[in-house]
Write an enzyme that holds these catalytic residues in place. Structure first.
Site, PDB file in Angstrom:
ATOM      1  CB  CYS A  68     -18.872  -1.094  -4.706  1.00 57.55           C
ATOM      2  SG  CYS A  68     -17.337  -0.486  -4.015  1.00 57.55           S
ATOM      3  CB  CYS A 114     -15.806   7.446  -3.358  1.00 59.17           C
ATOM      4  SG  CYS A 114     -15.380   5.943  -2.476  1.00 59.17           S
ATOM      5  CG  ASP A 128      -2.119   0.875   1.043  1.00 58.52           C
ATOM      6  OD1 ASP A 128      -2.555   1.044  -0.101  1.00 58.52           O
ATOM      7  OD2 ASP A 128      -2.618   1.409   2.048  1.00 58.52           O
ATOM      8  CB  CYS A 176     -18.587  -7.902  -5.529  1.00 60.99           C
ATOM      9  SG  CYS A 176     -17.512  -8.507  -6.818  1.00 60.99           S
ATOM     10  CB  CYS A 224     -21.777  -9.145 -13.010  1.00 58.31           C
ATOM     11  SG  CYS A 224     -22.126  -8.548 -11.348  1.00 58.31           S
ATOM     12  CB  CYS A 256     -17.381  -8.016 -14.346  1.00 56.35           C
ATOM     13  SG  CYS A 256     -16.219  -7.326 -13.188  1.00 56.35           S
ATOM     14  CB  CYS A 292     -17.851   2.957   1.856  1.00 60.09           C
ATOM     15  SG  CYS A 292     -19.324   2.464   0.923  1.00 60.09           S
ATOM     16  CB  CYS A 340     -20.156  -2.960  -7.941  1.00 59.90           C
ATOM     17  SG  CYS A 340     -19.546  -2.998  -9.630  1.00 59.90           S
TER      18      CYS A 340
END
Ligand code: B12
Ligand code: SF4
Ligand code: SF4
Length: 371
Positions: free
Chosen positions: A243, A214, A134, A247, A191, A188, A240, A194
């Site tokens: 989304c 967001c 990260d 999934c 789909c 995906c 949050c 999200c």
């Protein structure tokens, strides 16, 4: 042609990754992530990156690891699944807030220690190795997709079979020219779950996230929260997961992660000292390590809770030394309403000097009329 020594080293790294419990392991080349750089620059220009710093501070460096490590030949990418360990916050409970699952504890720690172990194997084989978890110097998802560890979801999350989006990512930069993986042949499909699941419409169908809409972005960004985001905030305290929850590839894992975790008492948070807050939530990204941002988030969630038992604690925040906390406290009191909230707002009207806080107090008094 890869030498036997490198193929053997690769096999030892892969076995080490498995032993350390990594969910995914892959190796890729270090050529710049040109598409990601173009997209970051587009979002910076369009404003969709918001005031995000991190990788956006220097998209050139974040998408070209050789700008930091000239000797780099490969990225060894690892991922860790944080469910079921991160548990489940359960249904909303009055005056409590939810921490997104990635932050219910320092779930990066097992990833970091696994990568440090693998970096040790590379070094003992005579190679250079630096661990980046990260880290602003590397776009982690682009690396994971290129290394075959994940595919790109329309939520912009990197997804893997079995884990869905519930993965954290990190890499080792090395000069060992290890054999590289093929990217995952997966997407995906049809789909789009999200996209409507996002409470603020921050996602579009092209796999683009508008950070300025967001909630996860705002929970870690300075200043008052814009009204449209504030009104969709719900019981969130930090991060949050909507989304991610929506999934399908991750839902089986989420359903099996039922140990209660990540629900905090928001009134307690308002009454806790700065030092204790930073101690408890030190693994969050908090702008300038300023605990006022934690109180700001708590006050908004209390406004959504609408429980009059929270009023005295929120009233105290009308005297916060941060104007953005006073602004949000006024908004929350306007939502909760009741005689005590109205009396405190009327009193604040007389001593407030910040124009934004003042405007919010006036609005809150107007909105709570008759409550
Ligand atoms: C800045 C940042 C944020 C910002 C902005 C995110 C953003 N989209 O840029 C905010 C604060 C909003 C954020 C939120 C979250 N984050 Co964050 N964040 C980062 C950080 C530091 C940099 C991301 C970055 O540079 N993005 C640049 C953009 C351009 O890249 P991208 O998002 O991958 O976008 C690509 C796709 O859109 C794709 N694409 C383009 N067109 C199309 C079309 C289609 C059809 C598809 C499918 C894809 C696609 O191409 C783009 C460019 O390559 C990384 C750590 C790191 N060093 O990389 C963590 C990271 C991305 N975050 C992470 C997490 C866990 C989260 C949250 C889940 C936390 C939470 N629960 O609240 C949310 C998820 C929100 C979401 N849906 O993305 C993880 C994601 C792991 C994973 N499995 O993907 C990361 C990798 C941290 C880590 N090391 O594990 N984050
Ligand atoms: S993290 Fe929440 S607000 Fe952000 S894109 Fe996902 S669902 Fe929307
Ligand atoms: S919800 Fe569907 S479209 Fe969105 S990332 Fe998951 S699989 Fe892809």
């Amino acid at each position: 042609m890869v030498s036997t020594g490198l193929a053997d080293l690769h096999a030892r790294l892969q076995a080490g990754a498995q032993q350390a419990g990594l969910a995914g392991f892959g190796v890729c080349r270090v050529e710049p992530f040109a598409d990601t750089r173009t997209e970051m620059e587009r979002r910076l220009t369009s404003g969709e990156a918001g005031r995000a710093r991190f990788t956006y501070r220097d998209p050139h460096a974040a998408t070209d690891i050789r700008q930091t490590y000239q000797w780099a030949e490969r990225l060894v990418v690892g991922s860790v699944g944080y469910l079921p360990a991160a548990g489940d916050p359960g249904p909303p409970v009055s005056n409590t807030g939810r921490i997104a699952r990635f932050a219910t504890a320092d779930h990066y720690a097992p990833l970091r220690s696994a990568l440090v172990h693998l970096a040790g194997l590379l070094r003992s084989a005579g190679h250079r190795a630096e661990v980046l978890v990260d880290d602003n110097r590397l776009v982690d998802r682009a690396a994971a997709v290129r290394a075959g560890v994940a595919w790109w979801g329309k939520s912009t999350m990197a997804l893997a079979p079995r884990f869905g989006p519930w993965l954290l990512l990190g890499s080792i930069v090395t000069d060992a020219p290890l054999p590289v993986a093929d990217p995952m042949v997966r997407d995906c499909g049809t789909c789009t779950a999200c996209i409507p699941a996002c409470p603020t419409g921050a996602l579009d169908t092209e796999g683009v996230l508008d950070a300025t809409k967001c909630i996860s972005y705002w929970a870690q960004t300075p200043g008052p929260i814009p009204p449209e985001v504030r009104s969709a905030w719900g019981d969130r305290f930090y991060g949050c997961d909507d989304c991610l929850d929506a999934c399908p590839p991750g839902q089986r894992l989420a359903a099996g992660s039922s140990t209660p975790a990540g629900r905090v008492d928001l009134v307690d948070i308002l009454e806790t000292s700065d030092e204790a807050l930073l101690e408890e939530f030190g693994h969050f990204y908090i702008p300038r390590r300023d605990p006022h941002y934690l109180r700001r988030n708590a006050v908004i969630a209390l406004g959504h809770s609408g429980d009059s038992r929270a009023v005295p604690a929120v009233v105290d925040q009308l005297h916060s030394d941060a104007a953005f906390v006073r602004t949000q406290a006024a908004w929350a009191l306007g939502r909760i309403g009741g005689p005590m909230a109205r009396a405190a707002l009327s009193d604040a009207l007389r001593h407030e000097s910040d124009p934004e806080a003042l405007a919010e107090i006036e609005r809150a008094l107007y909105e709570s009329e008759g409550s």
